[in-house]
Design a protein around this motif. Structure first.
Motif, short mmCIF file in Angstrom:
data_model
loop_
_atom_site.label_atom_id
_atom_site.label_comp_id
_atom_site.label_asym_id
_atom_site.label_seq_id
_atom_site.Cartn_x
_atom_site.Cartn_y
_atom_site.Cartn_z
N TRP A 1 0.83 -1.21 0.00
CA TRP A 1 0.00 0.00 0.00
C TRP A 1 0.85 1.25 0.00
N LEU A 2 1.88 1.22 0.85
CA LEU A 2 2.71 2.41 0.95
C LEU A 2 3.46 2.67 -0.35
N ALA A 3 3.88 1.59 -1.00
CA ALA A 3 4.56 1.75 -2.30
C ALA A 3 3.58 2.26 -3.35
N PHE A 4 2.35 1.75 -3.28
CA PHE A 4 1.28 2.17 -4.18
C PHE A 4 1.08 3.69 -4.08
N ILE A 5 1.02 4.19 -2.85
CA ILE A 5 0.80 5.63 -2.64
C ILE A 5 1.95 6.44 -3.23
N LEU A 6 3.18 6.06 -2.87
CA LEU A 6 4.33 6.81 -3.37
C LEU A 6 4.41 6.71 -4.89
N GLY A 7 4.07 5.54 -5.42
CA GLY A 7 4.11 5.34 -6.86
C GLY A 7 3.15 6.26 -7.59
N SER A 8 1.89 6.31 -7.14
CA SER A 8 0.96 7.18 -7.87
C SER A 8 1.30 8.64 -7.65
N LEU A 9 1.85 8.95 -6.47
CA LEU A 9 2.25 10.32 -6.22
C LEU A 9 3.34 10.74 -7.22
N LEU A 10 4.31 9.84 -7.41
CA LEU A 10 5.39 10.15 -8.35
C LEU A 10 4.88 10.26 -9.77
N SER A 11 4.08 9.26 -10.21
CA SER A 11 3.68 9.27 -11.62
C SER A 11 2.77 10.47 -11.92
N GLY B 1 -5.08 11.73 1.60
CA GLY B 1 -6.40 12.17 1.17
C GLY B 1 -6.52 12.24 -0.34
N ILE B 2 -5.57 12.91 -0.98
CA ILE B 2 -5.66 13.09 -2.44
C ILE B 2 -5.49 11.75 -3.15
N TRP B 3 -4.64 10.89 -2.60
CA TRP B 3 -4.46 9.56 -3.18
C TRP B 3 -5.75 8.75 -3.03
N GLY B 4 -6.36 8.86 -1.85
CA GLY B 4 -7.60 8.14 -1.61
C GLY B 4 -8.69 8.55 -2.57
N LEU B 5 -8.78 9.85 -2.83
CA LEU B 5 -9.84 10.36 -3.69
C LEU B 5 -9.64 9.94 -5.15
#
Lengths: 281, 327
Positions: free
Chosen positions: A31-41, B138-142
């Protein structure tokens, strides 16, 4: 006689346990990698030089985040300038003077509550004591609400770091005839320098993503403004408003802002960590 | 040298003066540090006082019924906190149900099972993740999690449980993507690094000799963890979990994005809801009447009260642990 059934049972239970805890670790890390990944892309795609040069745009036109960055930096700097001395002194009191007195115990307890208290509630407090009397939202109120978050962080790290300073150092300085305040300022503080800076950096990291209390203290401002007397933009609030808007290009700016905030926070935490290690060794 | 100083009158008075001045400076410094410590107390007292004063109009208008009423209608100026309180408690509870076992699992993995080479990098990564601001979650969740959740979890689950008595109600309704359970899951991901970091630190206070002795008796890893490490570090683990619960209860941004802001207690966990902090964040700047603002501040007071109790318990438990380990 060997009880084979018992052995087998214990072995199975142990394997099940190991599989479960490894999968817990994998589950969490994914999950944590997923978050950082989408944040980066998402964030990198939205990065551009105009982020730093242009103000937040109306929907449908080009723009950047310059006013939000400026507002965030300005309010954070003010919050740290106000909060650090108070936190440093209070932490010094706890470690050097108060120690085991009842007053110090209460301060320590209250400080640790404030450290984890919901920031939205401390924001309400600033709203009541600054925004209401002034009659309007302002950068002053925003900075004050951030300072309330800075103080407990600095108090906690300062006390912890001062307690790491060996007693013999204080005793040696005192034996030379130095008064206590001089010993604290010139010996103890100096020995704990890296640790105290860690606390300040952690506080900055903490407030650079803080959104909730700014919503109703500094509000937001579409334009470039350094007037602390009026509403001020900040990165987190802009991210909040733009992400919840229906416009595609505002979403992109929100992602870019999110990436900037995360990069700032991670950089600060890494520097703080290195400094802390230096202090502890 | 001392002889000369003692006989020299002027040097003596000069030295006395210096000592006096240093003494005065000492007292002044002591006073200022005390004052700063007092400021911490004043902030705390100020938070409580301002919340209490701000919530007086709402409690005057609605009495204690404010806490037990579900209706929240700015148009008719009728306000009740129940839906928000329910949302705060249910999202935190669900988040804890997911995050505590997984968090402890990660801590066990890090202290007992992980190859030594990976231990530090993973540990540091988790600590860094604990510092990521909630608005990022939050923004990732949305934008990422809610659409994914809607398509791959909500739709199949709603189809599968339709018609089954209890489950059908719990997981009924339309798949909005956002809602109570989405918020709870985001919260659990957010407090996960926090729980693992605290639990790992607590596990590391268990004396190695104790563990080695148990292994030496032929116990399996599971038996060592379950019968020795966990009982030894119980207080700390519970204290760490309470600290995380305090965070979850007061968490604003991660929840506000994905809960849907509906002042309604729905039997379905997939339905939109609201929490105290989400209500305040969403509505505070829109509140035009005095009673509206005051109702929101009352919500803040209730939230502060709940988190205070949870955090105070956490403090006391972790303090006791610190004394135990002799720090």
């Amino acid at each position: 006689m060997i009880n084979r059934a018992l052995y087998a049972r214990r072995r199975v239970a142990n394997s099940a346990f190991i599989v479960l805890s490894i999968s817990a670790a994998i589950f969490g890390l994914i999950w944590l990698a997923f978050i950082l990944g989408s944040l980066l892309s998402q964030g990198v795609a939205a990065l551009s030089p105009s982020l730093f040069t242009e103000s937040t745009p109306p929907p449908g036109s080009e723009g950047g985040l310059a006013n939000a960055i400026l507002g965030s930096v300005a309010m954070s700097v003010l919050a740290v300038v106000v909060g650090t001395p108070i936190g440093l002194f209070a932490g010094t009191y706890l470690a050097e003077y108060g120690k085991h007195t009842r007053f110090a115990f209460v301060v320590r307890f209250v400080n640790d509550i404030l450290l984890s208290a919901p920031s939205i509630v401390t924001g309400l407090f600033i709203y009541e004591i600054i925004v209401v009397p002034m009659g309007h939202f302002s950068g002053w109120a925003g900075a004050a609400s951030l300072a309330v978050i800075v103080i407990p962080v600095v108090v906690r790290t300062t006390e912890n770091m001062l307690l790491l300073v060996p007693h013999t150092l204080r005793e040696a300085a005192t034996a030379l005839g130095a008064p206590m305040s001089f010993v604290i300022r010139s010996v103890t503080w100096k020995a704990a320098q890296a640790g105290i800076v860690t606390g300040v950096l952690l506080a900055v990291a903490r407030i650079s993503g803080e959104t909730a209390p700014l919503l109703f203290t500094a509000l937001n401002n579409q334009f470039m403004s350094l007037k602390f007397n009026g509403p001020m933009a900040s990165l987190p609030v802009v991210i909040f408003q733009y992400a919840l808007s229906p416009y595609e290009d505002w979403h992109r700016l929100a992602w870019a802002g999110a990436l900037l905030v995360t990069a700032t926070v991670l950089t600060l935490s890494i520097i703080a960590r290195l400094l802390e290690n230096k202090q502890r060794n | 040298m001392a002889d000369i100083a003692l006989t020299d009158e002027t040097a003596l008075t000069a030295r006395a003066q210096t000592t006096r001045r240093a003494g005065a400076g000492d007292a002044r410094f002591h006073f200022f540090t005390w004052l700063a410590a007092l400021v911490v107390l004043l902030i705390f007292a100020g938070v409580i006082t301002s919340l209490v004063i701000g919530s007086v109009p709402a409690f005057k208008a609605f009495g204690l019924g404010f806490v037990t009423t579900e209706i929240w209608s700015p148009a008719r100026e009728r306000f009740g906190a129940l839906a928000s309180i329910y949302g705060t408690l249910i999202t935190s509870l669900l988040a804890m149900i997911v995050a505590v076992p997984v968090g402890i699992g990660i801590a066990i993995f890090l202290t007992e099972l992980c190859p030594r080479m990976l231990r530090r990098p993973i540990g540091i990564a988790i600590e860094l993740l604990a510092g990521i601001p909630s608005i990022i979650y939050g923004i990732w969740g949305l934008f990422v999690f809610a659409p994914w959740f809607q398509e791959h979890v909500q739709l199949p689950v709603i189809d599968a449980t339709a018609g089954i008595p209890v489950l059908g109600t719990l997981f009924g309704g339309s798949p909005y993507g956002i809602g109570v359970i989405t918020a709870a899951l985001i919260l659990s991901i957010m407090i996960l690094p926090f729980i693992s970091a605290v639990t790992r630190d607590v596990f590391e206070t268990v004396p190695t000799m104790l563990k080695e002795a148990t292994y030496g008796l032929g116990c399996t890893t599971w038996e060592v963890m379950w019968r020795v490490v966990l009982p030894f570090s119980r207080t700390g683990v519970v204290g760490g979990a309470m600290l995380a619960l305090g965070r979850a209860l007061g968490e604003t941004m991660a929840v506000t994005f994905v809960i849907g802001n509906a002042h309604k207690i729905d039997s379905s966990l997939f339905a939109p809801g609201t929490t105290i902090s989400a209500t305040i964040a969403n509505e505070f700047t829109e509140a035009t009447s005095e009673i509206y603002t005051s109702s929101l501040i009352s919500l803040g007071l209730i939230l502060f009260f709940i988190t205070f109790i949870v955090l105070a318990c956490a403090q006391l438990m972790l303090r006791r642990l610190e004394r135990q380990s002799g720090k």
